[in-house]
Design a protein around this motif. Structure first.
Motif, short mmCIF file in Angstrom:
data_model
loop_
_atom_site.label_atom_id
_atom_site.label_comp_id
_atom_site.label_asym_id
_atom_site.label_seq_id
_atom_site.Cartn_x
_atom_site.Cartn_y
_atom_site.Cartn_z
N LYS A 187 -9.78 4.61 2.60
CA LYS A 187 -9.83 5.36 3.97
C LYS A 187 -10.43 6.77 3.97
N LEU A 210 -2.22 0.08 -5.82
CA LEU A 210 -2.80 -0.23 -4.35
C LEU A 210 -2.74 0.86 -3.63
N SER A 211 -1.76 1.79 -3.74
CA SER A 211 -2.06 3.22 -2.74
C SER A 211 -3.19 3.68 -3.08
N PHE A 216 0.79 -1.32 0.10
CA PHE A 216 0.00 -0.14 -0.08
C PHE A 216 0.80 1.11 -0.24
N GLU A 237 -11.64 0.53 5.92
CA GLU A 237 -10.42 0.01 6.46
C GLU A 237 -10.25 -1.07 5.27
N ILE A 238 -9.14 -1.32 4.84
CA ILE A 238 -8.56 -2.42 4.04
C ILE A 238 -7.42 -3.17 4.67
N THR A 239 -7.60 -4.56 4.45
CA THR A 239 -6.56 -5.49 4.93
C THR A 239 -6.24 -6.34 3.80
N PHE A 283 -7.99 -9.53 -0.38
CA PHE A 283 -8.13 -8.08 0.08
C PHE A 283 -9.50 -7.99 0.78
N ILE A 301 -12.30 -5.33 2.39
CA ILE A 301 -12.54 -3.98 2.30
C ILE A 301 -13.78 -3.95 3.13
N SER A 339 -6.01 2.10 -1.24
CA SER A 339 -6.11 2.42 0.35
C SER A 339 -6.46 3.63 0.35
N ASN A 340 -6.35 4.63 -0.33
CA ASN A 340 -6.62 6.15 -0.06
C ASN A 340 -8.09 6.17 -0.45
#
Length: 219
Positions: A191, A183-184, A166, A197-199, A210, A212, A187-188
């Motif tokens: 969030k 993926l960055s 991320f 949230e993402i894991t 993934f 979410i 993530s943005n």
């Protein structure tokens, strides 16, 4: 990509005609493929026109951006159809198991972008060296939140890579033109736009998932 496929099919049909190998069965197969490509072109051009219109609207007045309700299943189906010219390059079956009754009150464009990035990331990185694979998109919902999952049975990731995916500009494909932003961006969006949230869960050789999680509207 669609126009390239169209051109290739026309050239193969022309070659078969000149070689006198263009049977009725071959012709019908090429015709069916051309019809599918034309359908995809129409759909994608329509989306492009819509995007341009939206970009113009944002440029005029950003306060006009608004949320809208949509069925998550239908959005995923629409996205998968628009991505076919790209995803068909990979030996991966994509399955949409999102329940048809899940309604999201949010920005559909954000979901198109984050799911596009997750799917194409899996295509490029998740199945390297594999002859076949499966990617599944699923979701669950209750009164408080929605959980969206994108899972593949690909090659998975080392722990050292999993901890950096991320980060902006991190990529294992820089020599192949990777920017490390996909993926960055995902993530943005999760969030900052979805307040969620993402894991990621992944082990080498055991695929990647993934997850979410984001609140329902008004939560």
């Amino acid at each position: 990509t669609s126009t390239s496929l169209f051109k290739d099919n026309v050239e193969r049909m022309d070659k078969a005609l000149k070689n006198k190998t263009l049977t009725e069965g071959v012709f019908l197969r090429y015709l069916k493929e051309l019809q599918e490509i034309v359908s995809l072109l129409e759909h994608n051009l329509g989306q492009t026109a819509s995007l341009v219109k939206n970009f113009k609207q944002v440029a005029v007045d950003q306060t006009n951006l608004h949320k809208a309700k949509f069925y998550l299943f239908e959005l995923v189906e629409s996205l998968l159809n628009s991505l076919k010219p790209e995803t068909r390059k990979y030996p991966v079956k994509i399955i949409n198991t999102v329940p048809e009754d899940i309604v999201v009150d949010s920005y559909s464009g954000d979901f198109y972008q984050l799911l596009t990035n997750l799917i194409l990331n899996a295509m490029i990185h998740g199945f390297e060296g594999r002859e076949e694979g499966v990617l599944t998109i699923s979701a669950t919902a209750d009164d408080a939140k929605i959980i969206l999952k994108v899972k593949d049975n690909g090659i998975g990731m080392k722990e050292s890579i999993r901890g950096k995916i991320f980060e902006p500009f991190y990529t294992s494909k820089r020599d192949s033109g990777g920017s490390g932003l996909g993926l960055s961006i995902v993530s943005n969006i999760v969030k900052q736009k979805l307040n969620g949230e993402i894991t990621v869960h992944s082990e080498l050789g055991l695929g990647t998932e993934f997850v979410i999680s984001f609140p329902q509207a008004g939560q």
